[in-house]
Design a protein around this motif. Structure first.
Motif, PDB file in Angstrom:
ATOM      1  N   ASP A  88       0.830  -1.206   0.000  1.00 16.37           N
ATOM      2  CA  ASP A  88       0.000   0.000   0.000  1.00 16.37           C
ATOM      3  C   ASP A  88       0.865   1.258   0.000  1.00 16.37           C
ATOM      4  N   VAL A  89       1.945   1.235   0.766  1.00 14.91           N
ATOM      5  CA  VAL A  89       2.874   2.368   0.826  1.00 14.91           C
ATOM      6  C   VAL A  89       3.555   2.555  -0.533  1.00 14.91           C
ATOM      7  N   PHE A  90       4.000   1.472  -1.137  1.00 17.13           N
ATOM      8  CA  PHE A  90       4.653   1.567  -2.443  1.00 17.13           C
ATOM      9  C   PHE A  90       3.667   2.055  -3.504  1.00 17.13           C
ATOM     10  N   ARG A  91       2.431   1.606  -3.412  1.00 18.44           N
ATOM     11  CA  ARG A  91       1.411   2.045  -4.372  1.00 18.44           C
ATOM     12  C   ARG A  91       1.160   3.542  -4.246  1.00 18.44           C
ATOM     13  N   LEU A  92       1.101   4.054  -3.021  1.00 18.91           N
ATOM     14  CA  LEU A  92       0.917   5.494  -2.820  1.00 18.91           C
ATOM     15  C   LEU A  92       2.114   6.284  -3.354  1.00 18.91           C
ATOM     16  N   PHE A  93       3.322   5.801  -3.063  1.00 16.64           N
ATOM     17  CA  PHE A  93       4.503   6.528  -3.524  1.00 16.64           C
ATOM     18  C   PHE A  93       4.582   6.512  -5.052  1.00 16.64           C
ATOM     19  N   SER A  94       4.323   5.355  -5.644  1.00 18.25           N
ATOM     20  CA  SER A  94       4.365   5.308  -7.111  1.00 18.25           C
ATOM     21  C   SER A  94       3.282   6.203  -7.708  1.00 18.25           C
ATOM     22  N   HIS A  95       2.129   6.313  -7.030  1.00 19.91           N
ATOM     23  CA  HIS A  95       1.070   7.214  -7.511  1.00 19.91           C
ATOM     24  C   HIS A  95       1.552   8.667  -7.535  1.00 19.91           C
ATOM     25  N   ILE A  96       2.244   9.089  -6.490  1.00 19.54           N
ATOM     26  CA  ILE A  96       2.803  10.450  -6.470  1.00 19.54           C
ATOM     27  C   ILE A  96       3.675  10.659  -7.701  1.00 19.54           C
ATOM     28  N   LEU A  97       4.579   9.720  -7.924  1.00 23.28           N
ATOM     29  CA  LEU A  97       5.560   9.858  -9.002  1.00 23.28           C
ATOM     30  C   LEU A  97       4.927   9.744 -10.378  1.00 23.28           C
ATOM     31  N   LEU A  98       3.982   8.828 -10.530  1.00 26.33           N
ATOM     32  CA  LEU A  98       3.296   8.693 -11.818  1.00 26.33           C
ATOM     33  C   LEU A  98       2.448   9.930 -12.114  1.00 26.33           C
ATOM     34  N   ALA A  99       1.780  10.467 -11.093  1.00 23.59           N
ATOM     35  CA  ALA A  99       0.986  11.686 -11.283  1.00 23.59           C
ATOM     36  C   ALA A  99       1.892  12.868 -11.635  1.00 23.59           C
ATOM     37  N   GLU A 100       3.053  12.961 -10.981  1.00 21.64           N
ATOM     38  CA  GLU A 100       4.008  14.020 -11.351  1.00 21.64           C
ATOM     39  C   GLU A 100       4.363  13.900 -12.820  1.00 21.64           C
ATOM     40  N   LYS A 101       4.633  12.675 -13.277  1.00 20.16           N
ATOM     41  CA  LYS A 101       5.002  12.469 -14.683  1.00 20.16           C
ATOM     42  C   LYS A 101       3.862  12.894 -15.616  1.00 20.16           C
ATOM     43  N   VAL A 102       2.637  12.561 -15.249  1.00 16.32           N
ATOM     44  CA  VAL A 102       1.480  12.962 -16.060  1.00 16.32           C
ATOM     45  C   VAL A 102       1.412  14.485 -16.153  1.00 16.32           C
ATOM     46  N   TRP A 103       1.536  15.161 -15.019  1.00 19.49           N
ATOM     47  CA  TRP A 103       1.446  16.625 -15.024  1.00 19.49           C
ATOM     48  C   TRP A 103       2.613  17.266 -15.756  1.00 19.49           C
ATOM     49  N   ILE A 104       3.801  16.715 -15.629  1.00 24.84           N
ATOM     50  CA  ILE A 104       4.960  17.232 -16.377  1.00 24.84           C
ATOM     51  C   ILE A 104       4.677  17.121 -17.871  1.00 24.84           C
ATOM     52  N   THR A 105       4.154  15.982 -18.288  1.00 26.05           N
ATOM     53  CA  THR A 105       3.823  15.761 -19.697  1.00 26.05           C
ATOM     54  C   THR A 105       2.818  16.808 -20.176  1.00 26.05           C
ATOM     55  N   ARG A 106       1.829  17.088 -19.360  1.00 23.24           N
ATOM     56  CA  ARG A 106       0.827  18.108 -19.710  1.00 23.24           C
ATOM     57  C   ARG A 106       1.453  19.494 -19.794  1.00 23.24           C
ATOM     58  N   LEU A 107       2.320  19.811 -18.850  1.00 25.42           N
ATOM     59  CA  LEU A 107       2.998  21.116 -18.872  1.00 25.42           C
ATOM     60  C   LEU A 107       3.842  21.278 -20.132  1.00 25.42           C
ATOM     61  N   GLN A 108       4.356  20.159 -20.633  1.00 25.42           N
ATOM     62  CA  GLN A 108       5.166  20.189 -21.853  1.00 25.42           C
ATOM     63  C   GLN A 108       4.309  20.232 -23.117  1.00 25.42           C
ATOM     64  N   GLY A 109       2.984  20.237 -22.930  1.00 26.64           N
ATOM     65  CA  GLY A 109       2.076  20.307 -24.075  1.00 26.64           C
ATOM     66  C   GLY A 109       1.888  18.986 -24.789  1.00 26.64           C
ATOM     67  N   LEU A 110       2.221  17.880 -24.131  1.00 28.64           N
ATOM     68  CA  LEU A 110       2.127  16.557 -24.739  1.00 28.64           C
ATOM     69  C   LEU A 110       0.896  15.814 -24.217  1.00 28.64           C
ATOM     70  N   ASP A 111       0.502  14.782 -24.923  1.00 27.07           N
ATOM     71  CA  ASP A 111      -0.669  13.987 -24.548  1.00 27.07           C
ATOM     72  C   ASP A 111      -0.318  13.065 -23.381  1.00 27.07           C
ATOM     73  N   SER A 112      -1.080  13.158 -22.317  1.00 33.25           N
ATOM     74  CA  SER A 112      -0.846  12.332 -21.128  1.00 33.25           C
ATOM     75  C   SER A 112      -1.937  11.290 -20.927  1.00 33.25           C
ATOM     76  N   SER A 113      -2.881  11.222 -21.840  1.00 39.92           N
ATOM     77  CA  SER A 113      -4.082  10.409 -21.619  1.00 39.92           C
ATOM     78  C   SER A 113      -3.798   8.915 -21.488  1.00 39.92           C
ATOM     79  N   ARG A 114      -2.686   8.458 -21.980  1.00 40.15           N
ATOM     80  CA  ARG A 114      -2.366   7.026 -21.892  1.00 40.15           C
ATOM     81  C   ARG A 114      -1.401   6.690 -20.754  1.00 40.15           C
ATOM     82  N   LEU A 115      -0.978   7.696 -20.022  1.00 36.38           N
ATOM     83  CA  LEU A 115      -0.050   7.448 -18.914  1.00 36.38           C
ATOM     84  C   LEU A 115      -0.835   7.038 -17.666  1.00 36.38           C
TER      85      LEU A 115
END
Length: 149
Positions: free
Chosen positions: A31-58
């Motif tokens: 559960d702890v690893f799932r929460l931490f990976s969620h933080i990091l995966l969500a950061e990656k999604v938002w970074i992708t969006r900030l870069q103007g790229l499609d994040s819908s499949r991440l």
């Protein structure tokens, strides 16, 4: 811009501290690893969006191991540092358009997205600490004031 820069220095510091703790305890608490990976995966999604790229499949939720988390910590820090380095104060109010994982379109300012990323991670790091304490493991001190000291 100074406040945003400091928030991201804190975010990277806090992610690193959580990562080090998770590396030291092993993968007993999924559960702890799932929460931490969620933080990091969500950061990656938002970074992708900030870069103007499609994040819908991440993914924003996924069962990943500590090695993937380690790579995401490094990649996200590099991407965010590069983004912030190239960001001018005047760009903070620029609107970005993106589609969420459910296919709905939104527009938000760069400032609001950056604030969201920082607050979202801190919220979930608090959840991680709560679960660590429940397992008898000392929570990670990720308080902002500790960081700035």
């Amino acid at each position: 811009m100074k406040t945003i820069q400091k928030m991201y220095e804190h975010l990277n510091w806090a992610n690193q501290r959580i990562l080090e703790t998770l590396q030291s305890i092993g993968d007993e608490n999924q559960d702890v690893f799932r929460l931490f990976s969620h933080i990091l995966l969500a950061e990656k999604v938002w970074i992708t969006r900030l870069q103007g790229l499609d994040s819908s499949r991440l993914p924003i939720w996924s069962d990943v191991d500590i090695e993937v988390c380690t790579e995401l910590v490094i990649q996200n820090e590099e991407s965010l540092t590069t983004f912030l380095t190239n960001l001018a104060n005047t760009d903070l109010d620029k609107l970005i358009s993106y589609t969420n994982s459910k296919g709905k379109e939104f527009k938000n300012s760069v400032r609001d997205v950056l604030t969201h990323i920082a607050l979202h991670g801190q919220y979930h790091r608090g959840q991680i600490n709560s679960r660590l304490r429940a397992e008898g493991i000392e929570p990670v001190n990720i308080d902002f004031i500790t960081f700035v000291r």
